[in-house]
Scaffold this motif. Structure first.
Motif, short mmCIF file in Angstrom:
data_model
loop_
_atom_site.label_atom_id
_atom_site.label_comp_id
_atom_site.label_asym_id
_atom_site.label_seq_id
_atom_site.Cartn_x
_atom_site.Cartn_y
_atom_site.Cartn_z
N GLY A 336 0.81 -1.21 0.00
CA GLY A 336 0.00 0.00 0.00
C GLY A 336 0.85 1.25 0.00
N PHE A 337 0.16 2.37 0.00
CA PHE A 337 0.84 3.67 0.02
C PHE A 337 0.04 4.62 0.91
N SER A 338 0.75 5.43 1.69
CA SER A 338 0.07 6.36 2.58
C SER A 338 0.72 7.75 2.53
N LYS A 339 -0.10 8.75 2.47
CA LYS A 339 0.37 10.13 2.64
C LYS A 339 0.41 10.51 4.12
N VAL A 340 -0.15 9.62 4.95
CA VAL A 340 -0.26 9.88 6.38
C VAL A 340 0.88 9.18 7.12
N ASP A 341 1.46 9.88 8.08
CA ASP A 341 2.51 9.30 8.92
C ASP A 341 1.86 8.73 10.18
N PHE A 342 1.88 7.40 10.33
CA PHE A 342 1.36 6.76 11.53
C PHE A 342 2.52 6.64 12.52
N ALA A 343 2.71 7.68 13.31
CA ALA A 343 3.90 7.81 14.16
C ALA A 343 3.84 6.90 15.38
N ASN A 344 5.02 6.65 15.94
CA ASN A 344 5.14 5.88 17.19
C ASN A 344 6.37 6.37 17.93
N ALA A 345 6.41 7.67 18.20
CA ALA A 345 7.56 8.25 18.89
C ALA A 345 7.54 7.87 20.36
N ASN A 346 8.68 7.41 20.85
CA ASN A 346 8.84 7.08 22.27
C ASN A 346 7.78 6.10 22.78
N GLN A 488 -15.60 -16.64 27.27
CA GLN A 488 -15.60 -17.71 26.29
C GLN A 488 -14.82 -17.21 25.08
N SER A 489 -13.80 -17.95 24.66
CA SER A 489 -12.91 -17.44 23.62
C SER A 489 -12.89 -18.33 22.39
N TYR A 490 -12.61 -17.66 21.26
CA TYR A 490 -12.46 -18.38 20.00
C TYR A 490 -11.27 -17.77 19.27
N ASN A 491 -10.21 -18.56 19.09
CA ASN A 491 -9.04 -18.08 18.37
C ASN A 491 -9.30 -18.21 16.87
N THR A 492 -9.35 -17.09 16.18
CA THR A 492 -9.68 -17.11 14.76
C THR A 492 -8.57 -17.72 13.91
N GLY A 493 -7.36 -17.75 14.45
CA GLY A 493 -6.22 -18.24 13.68
C GLY A 493 -5.62 -17.21 12.75
N TYR A 494 -6.27 -16.05 12.62
CA TYR A 494 -5.74 -14.98 11.78
C TYR A 494 -4.61 -14.26 12.52
N VAL A 495 -3.46 -14.16 11.88
CA VAL A 495 -2.35 -13.42 12.47
C VAL A 495 -2.66 -11.92 12.40
N LEU A 496 -2.47 -11.23 13.51
CA LEU A 496 -2.81 -9.82 13.60
C LEU A 496 -2.11 -9.01 12.51
N ALA A 497 -0.84 -9.28 12.28
CA ALA A 497 -0.10 -8.53 11.25
C ALA A 497 -0.72 -8.73 9.87
N ASP A 498 -1.21 -9.93 9.60
CA ASP A 498 -1.84 -10.19 8.30
C ASP A 498 -3.18 -9.46 8.16
N VAL A 499 -3.90 -9.34 9.28
CA VAL A 499 -5.16 -8.59 9.26
C VAL A 499 -4.88 -7.12 8.94
N VAL A 500 -3.86 -6.56 9.57
CA VAL A 500 -3.50 -5.16 9.31
C VAL A 500 -3.03 -5.00 7.85
N ILE A 504 -4.79 -2.45 5.17
CA ILE A 504 -4.04 -1.42 4.45
C ILE A 504 -4.22 -1.58 2.94
N GLN A 505 -4.19 -2.83 2.48
CA GLN A 505 -4.40 -3.08 1.05
C GLN A 505 -5.79 -2.61 0.61
N SER A 506 -6.77 -2.78 1.50
CA SER A 506 -8.16 -2.44 1.13
C SER A 506 -8.41 -0.95 1.09
N ILE A 507 -7.66 -0.16 1.88
CA ILE A 507 -7.92 1.28 1.95
C ILE A 507 -6.85 2.10 1.23
N SER A 508 -5.85 1.43 0.69
CA SER A 508 -4.76 2.14 0.02
C SER A 508 -5.18 2.61 -1.38
N PRO A 509 -4.72 3.77 -1.84
CA PRO A 509 -3.79 4.66 -1.15
C PRO A 509 -4.49 5.46 -0.05
#
Length: 524
Positions: A336-346, A488-500, A504-509
């Motif tokens: 994907g591509f973003s004009k927005v900076d998703f910062a994580n300072a400190n 009561q829990s259900y593990n979807t098996g989806y890796v969080l990084a893959d969901v993100v 990003i692919q769906s909303i890019s750019p």
């Protein structure tokens, strides 16, 4: 004749004293977190190998003793390493002749099957005397290592922070008991002193941390030591290295990790020297000890920068270059591509309401909206890097979310949901990663507690059942979210990084990503 005898006797005494004196050179690294390759101004493990080899040659030519030690957390931080479960890192450390590594809390970022493989790859022992198999006294790793030099015996005791029991993935630590490092050391040190004899020394290779100086530099002045002693008092089950030094006599030095502290001069606590070499392969700490009759009579210390300007060791460089090529094509493909900076300072998601926290929780809500998700919970400590404006790759996302966590759906009672919010909404100095990042919630943090909690704009009914999404770490009670284990829990098996990645692919750019605060904080 008498004069000659006196001179001969004096010479014998001098030779005898010299024979009892040993010069031990210790190199320490810690918290490398996958940073085996050069980055920024730092040269990675290949440059580190050059330094280690040079100092090893120096010690050999002078007849000194030499140790190269790692205080833990080899795992998690750089995708090229994470994808291969730190195999390139461990093989490079093998090539450098590492003597031992303490088990850090991030060695539990994966199941036992991974840790056991890492131990098999290593030509060095993984040490920890205070991690035992649950209900037994059998240690997970070797409790200690004895190094026998011609002129000196050195016992190296391994210790791991007891906080691992709740800051690591509960699923991966449930089979172990994490004992108090101070208590365990009090048991081991006298035994080790007997093993090394009156002329030997005992040191501790620990993953405990220096309180009050996380991610900071510290010089061990008396006033600083006094300050830390108050923060980290003796006989603290969850204490750091200063607590250990106050609680146990007989340790010549503590080579520490966990808090990523850059120690510029050793902390001297009751005659025990404490050092730590920052993090991310930026530094090597060198401690030279002069030992006479089992006592440290003198020492020198130097913090060595692993600069990118240092000529890399060819063998280590070739190894790491080969491994970096593995999977690099997939990692560097644009998603994907973003004009927005998703910062994580400190490490801002650990402290405040952030745009990158919104992006990640929004992604989970988007993916699992069909399952009726009403709120999303993520711990700030799991968000490790920014997503800068520009082209976004899979590697970028994996750097932000390196733990391989999966998404879990919880059916949770309102009363437990409120407890989770009240725990995660406020800052806890001893649980800095627990701070809540969320979607679907609003609330206000006040000095008197968390107020005006709304889920989807409505008050939470303590008796109603709600559907929330989180990661498997939190669902298993990580960061002390123990109340989530009641759901009561259900593990979807989806890796969080893959969901993100998918989101990003769906909303890019991404041309814009408006920030609407989800919580506010009122301070006195």
């Amino acid at each position: 004749m008498k004069k000659s005898f006196v001179i001969f006797t004096i010479l014998l005494l001098i030779v005898s004293v010299m024979a009892m004196s040993a010069h031990l050179v210790i190199l320490e690294i810690n918290d490398t977190h996958g940073h085996a390759w050069p980055y920024g101004n730092y040269g990675g493990f290949a440059a580190m190998a050059t330094i280690v080899n040079q100092i090893r040659t120096e010690t050999q030519s002078n007849g000194w003793d030499f140790l190269f030690l790692d205080a833990g957390d080899v795992n998690t931080g750089i995708p090229e390493s994470d994808m291969l479960y730190a195999r390139p890192d461990i093989l490079a450390l093998d090539m450098m002749g590492l003597n031992a590594m303490t088990i850090g809390n991030h060695e539990f970022d994966h199941p036992w099957s991974v840790l056991s493989r890492q131990m098999a790859w290593a030509d060095f022992p993984f040490l920890s005397a205070n991690i035992v198999y649950k209900g037994t006294d059998k240690t997970l790793g070797d409790p200690y290592l004895i190094e026998n030099f011609p002129d000196l015996k050195v016992a190296i005791l391994g210790l791991t922070t007891k906080t691992t029991e709740y800051i690591s993935n509960p699923e991966y630590v449930k089979g172990y008991d994490f004992l108090s490092p101070d208590t365990v050391a009090q048991q081991y040190v006298p035994e080790l002193q007997k093993m090394v004899g009156p002329d030997g020394i005992v040191i501790a290779l620990t993953h405990l941390g220096i309180f009050g100086y996380s991610e900071e530099s510290v010089a061990g002045s008396p006033s600083v030591v006094s300050e830390i002693e108050k923060l980290d008092p003796p006989n603290s089950p969850y204490g750091g290295s200063v607590s250990l030094a106050q609680s146990v006599s007989g340790l010549a030095a503590i080579l520490d990790g966990h808090s990523h502290t850059i120690v510029t001069s050793p902390l001297d606590v009751n005659g025990t020297l404490i050092i730590q070499a920052g993090s991310y392969s930026r530094y090597i700490a060198r401690l030279d000890l002069i030992v006479e009759n089992g006592k440290v009579t003198n020492y020198t210390y130097k913090l060595i920068t692993v600069s990118k300007d240092i000529k890399p060791d060819e063998a280590v460089n070739d190894l790491l270059t080969a491994y970096k090529l593995v999977g690099s094509k997939k990692l560097n493909e644009p998603i994907g591509f973003s004009k927005v900076d998703f910062a994580n300072a400190n490490d801002s998601p650990r402290k405040s309401d952030t745009l990158i926290g919104h992006l990640i929780t929004d992604a989970v809500a988007w993916k699992f909206q069909s399952m009726g998700v009403q709120a999303v919970f993520m711990n700030g400590g799991g968000i490790r890097a920014p997503i800068p404006a520009g082209t976004i790759t899979y590697k970028t996302v994996l750097t932000v979310l390196p733990f391989g966590n999966t998404v879990v759906i919880l059916k949770i009672k309102g009363s437990d949901l409120l407890k989770a919010i009240q725990w995660g909404a406020v800052a806890h100095p001893e649980d800095t990663g627990a701070r809540l990042n969320e979607w679907g919630l609003t609330y206000t943090v006040t000095p008197d507690g968390v107020k005006d909690i709304l889920l989807q704009g409505k008050q939470i009914d303590p008796n109603e059942i709600y559907t929330i999404a989180t990661n498997d770490y939190m669902a298993n009670g990580g960061d002390n979210y123990s109340m989530l284990k009641n759901a009561q829990s259900y593990n979807t098996g989806y890796v969080l990084a893959d969901v993100v990645k998918e989101y990003i692919q769906s909303i890019s750019p991404i041309d814009a990503y408006p920030f609407t605060p989800r919580w506010t904080e009122v301070k006195q």
